[in-house]
Design an enzyme around this catalytic site. Structure first.
Site, PDB file in Angstrom:
ATOM      1  N   GLY A 127      42.009  81.645  55.975  1.00 25.37           N
ATOM      2  CA  GLY A 127      41.014  81.254  55.440  1.00 25.37           C
ATOM      3  C   GLY A 127      39.918  82.176  54.618  1.00 25.37           C
ATOM      4  CD  GLU A 154      47.141  81.856  49.579  1.00 22.66           C
ATOM      5  OE1 GLU A 154      46.379  82.945  49.674  1.00 22.66           O
ATOM      6  OE2 GLU A 154      46.638  80.923  49.812  1.00 22.66           O
ATOM      7  CD  GLU A 188      47.046  84.411  53.396  1.00 23.57           C
ATOM      8  OE1 GLU A 188      46.742  85.383  54.087  1.00 23.57           O
ATOM      9  OE2 GLU A 188      46.349  83.453  53.332  1.00 23.57           O
ATOM     10  CG  ASN A 202      47.711  79.537  53.208  1.00 21.93           C
ATOM     11  OD1 ASN A 202      47.295  80.124  54.257  1.00 21.93           O
ATOM     12  ND2 ASN A 202      47.314  79.680  51.950  1.00 21.93           N
ATOM     13  NE  ARG A 226      45.839  75.863  55.805  1.00 26.71           N
ATOM     14  CZ  ARG A 226      45.290  76.216  54.750  1.00 26.71           C
ATOM     15  NH1 ARG A 226      45.290  75.351  53.959  1.00 26.71           N
ATOM     16  NH2 ARG A 226      44.679  77.431  54.347  1.00 26.71           N
ATOM     17  CB  VAL A 230      41.780  72.858  49.923  1.00 30.18           C
ATOM     18  CG1 VAL A 230      40.362  72.181  49.210  1.00 30.18           C
ATOM     19  CG2 VAL A 230      41.287  73.304  51.163  1.00 30.18           C
ATOM     20  NE  ARG A 274      39.060  74.706  47.317  1.00 28.21           N
ATOM     21  CZ  ARG A 274      39.472  75.602  48.466  1.00 28.21           C
ATOM     22  NH1 ARG A 274      38.867  75.792  49.456  1.00 28.21           N
ATOM     23  NH2 ARG A 274      40.891  75.895  48.235  1.00 28.21           N
TER      24      ARG A 274
END
Length: 450
Positions: free
Chosen positions: A163, A274, A287, A289, A291, A294, A337
């Site tokens: 995050g 990423e 890395e 993620n 999941r 967003v 966002r």
């Protein structure tokens, strides 16, 4: 397909999952904290169960309470969304032990990829390019020697981080030891794991990621790339696809790298690889993620593929319905966002009651939100109010459409301030419009250097 899915999250992603379940004919269960008892997902889901008070540790992060709610409701699967328990191998193991499907990769894969040093070692073996640095946590002396060898600036990262937290850029050799120790302490405080590692830092890099989709039968595809370069303190503010101004063939090479990496570790479900993109066109793995992201709506807008429904189908044991040749990317999509934060006060959270809410509309405009007029934005959780997404045939048209949509967007009430006008300022910046920006754009703009 599952009969009943428990949604172990809140906010816009919980609403998103509930809608996907409804379209697939799957019953859904919303768990909620006390302040969220009248939230949008509670109204949309087929059932709702209160799991605790406002504090996340006593509600959405309370694995025992979530599992008890799953047992009570008879849910055969849990969708964790993003954040909270979505990348917890311990929670994934607990679900497995109870015969509940957690919608995500296997616990062992989640554990190996969630540890950043382990992920770097795995991807190096899979042939993905890595920035110079360590593939294991180092003691301060060894880390300082490595930093001297690869050259400053370097970035010190928490092995268990995520995050955008637990990172420190070091460009002064005299301060390396102190910054290293402070990052270790921060990592221990945030993640309960003080291990950190060192990696070469690229000051003028772009952040580009690749969406992958994998089933449990050895098949994997990528769904193009997203540019997430507009960030503040490693937190993404604006995302778009396709990534603009990439050298010919680079997007496809990155996509192949991501698929190879996913297959090498036995990944299943949706995941995001990423990468950092250097000014010379070279790219480096950062890395994975494990999941839904967003920013997944921009990929949905250009592919026409519902990623949450794909998650559910793959987790239920279905083989992929798509081959790589079936995936066609059309047009350009941008996501902003909208956060309840005050940019003029250092982006501090600005929650409060929503007295007026006007959502934009028109062709090719999508708003993912959980907020309704009359709601109270609580101070206990992430400040994301909505994701505003637009599509157009070309990037310049998408930027114009986003400006129009931001102008129409209104959220107001006592205490509430949003990032809407700041995002419009970023979109107007010549470096962004020319796709000549880097991850430093927002900091430069805030400091007056842009």
């Amino acid at each position: 397909m599952f009969e009943k899915v428990l949604i172990a999250n809140r906010g816009e992603i919980a609403v998103r999952v509930a809608r996907a379940c409804r379209e697939l004919g799957v019953r859904s269960v919303a768990v909620h904290s006390t302040p969220d008892e009248d939230s949008a997902v509670v109204q949309l889901a087929d059932e709702a169960i209160r799991i605790g008070p406002a504090a996340p540790a006593k509600s959405y992060l309370n694995a025992a309470a979530v599992l008890e709610a799953a047992a009570q409701s008879g849910a055969d699967a849990i969708h964790p969304g993003y954040g909270f328990l979505s990348e917890s191998p311990d929670f994934a193991e607990a679900c497995l032990a109870r015969g509940i499907t957690l919608i995500g990769p296997p616990p062992s894969v989640m554990a190996r990829l969630g540890d950043k040093t382990s992920a770097r070692a795995l991807m190096r073996r899979a042939g993905l390019p890595l920035l110079p640095g360590s593939v294991q946590a180092l003691d301060p002396h060894a880390a300082e020697e490595l930093a001297r060898r690869i050259g400053l600036p370097v970035i010190v990262k928490a092995a268990a981080g995520g995050g955008g937290r637990g990172m420190t850029v070091v460009d002064d050799a005299d301060r390396f030891a102190e910054e290293y120790r402070q990052t270790q302490a921060t990592a221990q405080m945030l993640f309960g794991d003080g291990r950190v590692y060192v990696e070469k830092y690229l000051p003028k890099a772009r952040h580009v990621e690749v969406q992958v989709l994998c089933d449990g039968h050895g098949h994997a595809v990528h769904l193009g790339e997203r540019d997430c370069t507009v960030q503040r303190r490693h937190q993404k503010l604006i995302e778009e696809t396709p990534a603009p101004a990439l050298p010919d063939g680079l997007a496809e090479r990155m996509g192949r790298s991501a698929v190879e990496g996913a297959l090498a570790v036995g990944y299943t479900g949706v995941g995001t690889f990423e990468f950092l993109l250097a000014p010379d066109g070279s790219y480096y793995f950062m890395e994975v993620n494990c999941r839904i992201q967003v920013e997944h709506p921009v990929t949905e807008m250009v592919t026409g593929i519902d990623l949450v429904q794909q998650q559910l189908k793959v987790a239920a044991g279905n083989a992929l319905e798509l081959a790589q040749a079936d995936i066609q990317l059309r047009g350009a999509a941008i996501e902003c966002r909208i956060n309840a934060e005050d940019p003029a006060a250092g982006f501090v959270p600005a929650p409060g009651p929503v007295e007026r809410l006007v959502l934009p509309g028109g062709p090719f405009v999508r708003v993912d939100t959980h907020v309704r007029q009359g709601d109270v934005i609580p101070p206990h959780y992430d400040s994301l109010l909505a994701k505003l997404v637009v599509w157009a045939p070309r990037r310049d048209e998408a930027i114009a459409r986003m400006h129009r949509a931001l102008d129409e967007f209104e959220v107001s009430g006592p205490g509430i301030t949003t990032t809407r006008t700041f995002l419009a300022e970023v979109l107007s910046h010549p470096r962004f419009r020319a796709a000549e920006h880097s991850t430093s754009l927002v900091d430069d703009l805030l400091s007056g250097k842009a």
